[in-house]
Design an enzyme around this catalytic site. Structure first.
Site: not given
Length: 412
Positions: A208, A234, A365
């Site tokens: 992220s 991700d 996620h």
């Protein structure tokens, strides 16, 4: 636009056709082989959208909120009991520096590489901590025992502390170039602390926000040729920018306090924010702190990181990410929880073979927490594909001719 849509659909079908059949959620022999399985699939393994590339995903309304508890041994009867970092790393480091009128103590976890093994340097997402890679670190070393893993807490996260040298309160600085500088400092200072004459070969891994940071580090080249490759987990520019629009809503609905660490772990599992019980038990405790004088004594545990303070920096993190990811030197890997996260620029580049793409449709996620064994396998493969030590170059034509002439002379 319609043509691109058709192209993307064809690409997605081709990618998914190559994927192995989905395995039961958290009931795989390789996923929790060290600790045992703790949860089972709830019947929907499709990927939820990233509601945030900054912290956690917002649980999908279509997901079941409760998982079925699998049978475990007596040592694992409490699925909400915290696990220690020492079960996943061999040492912790405290790296001090004074910079910009701040005294920072960077906190890191490390298992040093042995022999000529590589060092995987991991950077977590906003609101998370270095322990989000704990389960994945264990799996990496199962596959590649000589590998080292350095996982650190970013400033104002986990156990990393930031204090003003002048005593004046300062707003947190989460600028991308500041976070990138922190990565370089931590790696270089770790080299000094560990007494390494030179850095081992490095694979940068970022989840992220961390993906944006390590991509920036790879692009600026401040760790030199030691960076063999980098992996982004991700997050892509387009979907990250879109997800930022819903962050305020997510932060307003997320619990602000917990009665205990166990209840916090339980919330992460029930909400499917983290889908792997083992990873949640080691990573979630590092996200919270107990208030000394709690306003609500029944819920004294609060978040260590104030995610609302990161809002002014969100666009700075992700604008230009796709371009930098494609232009930086080194092997490139993108791991996604769903192909819906691919933007146009990355979709075209992937078709042209400019980077490697792996999809984990049964993960949320936090792909490295939800599927640590599979993520580790992808990361080790990335290293092996870019390992200079394993390259066997063909001999030069001149050397071949010289060797033949020498052999001929000996025979005569």
């Amino acid at each position: 636009m319609d043509n691109m849509s058709d192209l993307q659909k064809s690409f997605v079908k081709a990618r998914l056709a190559k994927l192995p059949p989905d395995l039961p959620f958290l009931n795989e022999s390789d996923e929790n082989s060290k600790f045992g399985s703790t949860a089972e699939e709830d019947g929907d393994s499709s990927s939820t959208s990233s509601a945030s590339s900054n912290a956690t995903i917002m649980p999908s309304p279509s997901k079941g909120l409760f998982f079925k508890q699998a049978s475990t041994g007596s040592s694992r009867k409490d699925p909400s009991k915290s696990l220690s970092w020492s079960e996943f790393y061999s040492q912790e480091l405290f790296l001090e520096e004074d910079v910009d009128d701040l005294h920072i103590v960077h906190h890191a976890y490390i298992t040093p590489p042995s022999k000529s093994g590589p060092l995987f340097v991991t950077h977590h997402g906003a609101g998370s901590s270095g322990l989000s890679f704990a389960a994945c670190a264990t799996e990496i070393r199962k596959i590649l025992p000589d590998a080292g893993i350095l996982s650190f807490d970013a400033r104002h996260h986990g156990s990393t502390t930031v204090q003003s040298s002048s005593g004046e309160a300062k707003a947190p600085n989460y600028k991308l170039d500041t976070l990138s500088r922190d990565v370089v400092f931590v790696v270089r200072e770790t080299q000094v602390k560990m007494g390494w004459q030179e850095l081992p070969d490095i694979v940068l891994v970022g989840h992220s926000l961390g993906g944006a940071v390590i991509t920036d580090v790879a692009k600026n080249g401040k760790l030199g040729s030691k960076v063999l490759a980098y992996a982004v987990l991700d997050v892509v520019e387009g979907s990250a920018m879109d997800a930022l629009q819903s962050m305020d809503t997510y932060l307003s609905t997320r619990p602000t306090k917990f009665a205990s660490l166990s209840s916090a772990i339980d919330w992460h599992i029930r909400s499917r924010t983290i889908r792997n019980n083992i990873s949640a038990r080691v990573s979630v405790p590092s996200l919270l702190k107990e208030e000394e004088d709690p306003s609500d004594p029944s819920r004294p545990w609060v978040w260590r990181t104030n995610l609302a303070e990161t809002k002014p920096f969100w666009e700075d993190w992700f604008i230009g990410l796709s371009r930098k990811f494609l232009e930086a030197k080194g092997g490139k890997l993108l791991i996604l929880a769903g192909t819906d996260r691919l933007d146009k620029e990355l979709l075209i580049a992937q078709m042209q073979g400019k980077y490697s793409l792996q999809v984990l449709p049964s993960a949320g996620h936090f792909v490295q927490e939800d599927q640590p064994a599979k993520t580790a396998g992808f990361l080790v493969d990335l290293f092996k594909r870019n390992d200079r030590g394993s390259l066997v170059l063909p001999p030069k034509v001149g050397d071949i001719l010289a060797a033949r002439a020498m052999e001929k002379g000996v025979n005569q």
